[in-house]
Design an enzyme around this catalytic site. Structure first.
Site, PDB file in Angstrom:
ATOM      1  N   ASP A  84      -9.205  18.145 -15.559  1.00  0.00           N
ATOM      2  CA  ASP A  84      -9.386  16.724 -15.917  1.00  0.00           C
ATOM      3  C   ASP A  84      -9.100  16.833 -17.320  1.00  0.00           C
ATOM      4  O   ASP A  84      -9.763  17.209 -18.276  1.00  0.00           O
ATOM      5  CB  ASP A  84     -10.454  16.172 -15.472  1.00  0.00           C
ATOM      6  CG  ASP A  84     -11.147  14.864 -15.534  1.00  0.00           C
ATOM      7  OD1 ASP A  84     -10.480  14.471 -16.666  1.00  0.00           O
ATOM      8  OD2 ASP A  84     -11.758  14.308 -15.037  1.00  0.00           O
ATOM      9  N   ARG A 124       0.873  -1.251   0.085  1.00  0.00           N
ATOM     10  CA  ARG A 124      -0.030   0.047   0.035  1.00  0.00           C
ATOM     11  C   ARG A 124       0.746   1.279   0.165  1.00  0.00           C
ATOM     12  O   ARG A 124       0.499   2.239  -0.517  1.00  0.00           O
ATOM     13  CB  ARG A 124      -0.849   0.074   1.380  1.00  0.00           C
ATOM     14  CG  ARG A 124      -1.960   1.307   1.405  1.00  0.00           C
ATOM     15  CD  ARG A 124      -3.230   1.012   2.285  1.00  0.00           C
ATOM     16  NE  ARG A 124      -2.601   0.298   3.315  1.00  0.00           N
ATOM     17  CZ  ARG A 124      -2.401   0.829   4.476  1.00  0.00           C
ATOM     18  NH1 ARG A 124      -1.996   2.236   4.256  1.00  0.00           N
ATOM     19  NH2 ARG A 124      -2.029   0.186   5.611  1.00  0.00           N
TER      20      ARG A 124
HETATM   21  C1  LIG Z   1     -13.784  12.869 -17.438  1.00  0.00           C
HETATM   22  C2  LIG Z   1     -13.794  12.141 -16.506  1.00  0.00           C
HETATM   23  N1  LIG Z   1     -13.215  12.017 -15.206  1.00  0.00           N
HETATM   24  C3  LIG Z   1     -13.175  10.994 -14.283  1.00  0.00           C
HETATM   25  C4  LIG Z   1     -13.843  10.007 -14.345  1.00  0.00           C
HETATM   26  C5  LIG Z   1     -13.887   8.886 -13.337  1.00  0.00           C
HETATM   27  O1  LIG Z   1     -13.204   7.828 -13.705  1.00  0.00           O
HETATM   28  P1  LIG Z   1     -13.323   6.247 -13.381  1.00  0.00           P
HETATM   29  O2  LIG Z   1     -14.348   5.793 -13.971  1.00  0.00           O
HETATM   30  O3  LIG Z   1     -11.874   5.606 -13.776  1.00  0.00           O
HETATM   31  O4  LIG Z   1     -13.350   6.115 -11.826  1.00  0.00           O
HETATM   32  C6  LIG Z   1     -14.688   9.753 -15.674  1.00  0.00           C
HETATM   33  C7  LIG Z   1     -15.272   8.559 -15.919  1.00  0.00           C
HETATM   34  O5  LIG Z   1     -16.331   8.334 -16.762  1.00  0.00           O
HETATM   35  C8  LIG Z   1     -14.559  10.728 -16.457  1.00  0.00           C
HETATM   36  O6  LIG Z   1     -15.176  10.635 -17.914  1.00  0.00           O
END
Ligand SMILES: Cc1ncc(COP(=O)(O)O)c(C=O)c1O
Length: 385
Positions: A178, A54
């Site tokens: 993101d 971990r």
């Molecule tokens: C733009 C975006 N960010 C974060 C996520 C979350 O990712 P995860 O499904 O791998 O937890 C998603 C999932 O669809 C996503 O489309």
């Protein structure tokens, strides 16, 4: 590990070359999967000594080195158990009682997490239209963190990353982007002033719809160390085999994305001529309201298209139900094309139209995909009687 500086390599080469073991005679070409929960040791651990899986696992590290370099960071990234674990880690940077600015139409998992944190009193939220640069900048005063998702899921809104940076810097606000939809092959937010990049590696990076993983990239070692410590304590670590699969997926990301994006551009163009669709959202279309901004800050427009059926929700569902090559499923960024009416999810933002279908374009032949989309449109027309 190979230390070629990514600035000296084309990114399509970097995805192949980064994160390799030292080239010594008899060494494996690929990093191994280390399947262990613990490491042998007695007495007080020396600095850097492996103790427990971990805390660290050597299988994460080549992937972390690769994503750090691809995102132009001087330090390695951090691997997490899922994209949402990475999103949660980034939100943990908001101090208790602090202020976060989020896009009103962020990915619904991200928006739901932020709203739950706000409902619990952990932070205050300001929700903005992330494509409205004046509104974003107007919300920054006194904030701790701004969350941007560009292009956004599933409306494909594009935030003006270079314009937001100076205002965020002046207000001392941490900028998180993101970058799941663009990948570092199309956009590197740290180069235009972001402090933190988050990925759902589940999508284009792993690329085969067989792994859940997240990644975070920051610019400095102290912040990386703090996030790594928190990851250890939260236990939001990926499995070794998943990390290995994600690196294996990364090797072909440039090829996969080039092919899927070329098809997406062509399909979006053809779809935009279909009268049964009231709107086609794809930043690569010159008619898209986000096209100029996307063209200025991205080196490609990605492989996600959202279409809106003129016949409404029923037509949209019939469109999805009539597809045979596209699979009706959530998620995106894999080799296989997927279609989904996003409002089937209870948590989807109200701004996402009921008749919107998100298409994740895979690597199948473009004419087979087009034939299937035409089948879907015939199904939608038939449902209208
Ligand atoms: C733009 C975006 N960010 C974060 C996520 C979350 O990712 P995860 O499904 O791998 O937890 C998603 C999932 O669809 C996503 O489309």
């Amino acid at each position: 590990m190979t230390s070629s500086h990514p600035d000296q390599l084309d990114p399509s080469t970097a995805v192949v070359a980064l994160g390799r073991p030292e080239r010594t005679t008899g060494a494996a070409l690929n990093p191994p999967v280390v399947l262990t929960s613990t490491f042998v040791g007695a007495g007080e651990p020396a600095p850097g000594e492996r103790v427990y899986a971990r805390y660290s696992n050597p299988t994460w590290e080549p992937l972390e080195a690769a994503i750090g370099a691809l995102e132009s960071s001087p330090v390695p990234g951090l691997a997490y158990a899922s994209g949402m674990a990475a999103v949660s880690a980034a939100f943990s940077l908001v101090p208790i009682g602090g202020v976060a600015v989020i896009p009103r139409t962020a990915y619904n998992g991200t928006a739901s997490l932020a709203r739950e944190l706000a409902a619990d009193g952990a932070l205050s939220l300001r929700e903005v239209d992330s494509a409205d640069t004046a509104a974003v900048i107007g919300a920054l005063e006194g904030a701790d963190l701004i969350w941007l998702e560009s292009p956004s899921n599933p409306l494909l809104d594009v935030a003006d990353l270079p314009a937001i940076r100076p205002a965020a810097q002046a207000a001392g606000v941490t900028v998180v982007v993101d970058n799941t939809f663009s990948t570092p092959l199309r956009q590197r937010p740290l180069e235009v002033g972001a402090d933190v990049v988050v990925h759902s590696a589940t999508k284009f990076i792993a690329g085969h719809s067989d792994v859940l993983m997240g990644l975070v990239v920051v610019k400095n070692q102290a912040l990386r160390d703090a996030l790594a410590r928190r990851r250890t304590l939260a236990g939001s670590v990926p499995g070794a085999f998943d990390a290995w699969l994600a690196l294996r997926g990364l090797r072909t990301m440039a090829l996969r994305l080039d092919r899927a994006e070329a098809s997406a551009g062509e399909l979006a163009r053809r779809l935009s001529e279909e009268p049964a669709l009231s709107r086609v959202r794809y930043p690569g279309l010159p008619s898209d309201p986000h096209h100029d901004r996307a063209a200025a800050q991205m080196s490609g427009f990605g492989a996600i298209i959202s279409v809106e059926l003129a016949g409404g929700q029923g037509a949209a569902q019939a469109f999805v139900d009539s597809l045979e090559l596209f699979t009706a499923a959530t998620s995106l960024g894999g080799v296989e094309s997927l279609a989904e009416r996003r409002q089937r999810h209870p948590g989807e933002p109200a701004q996402v139209p009921q008749e919107l279908v998100r298409l994740s374009i895979g690597i199948e032949h473009v004419e087979d995909l087009w034939a299937d989309l035409q089948r879907g449109l015939r199904g939608a027309a038939a449902s209208q009687g």
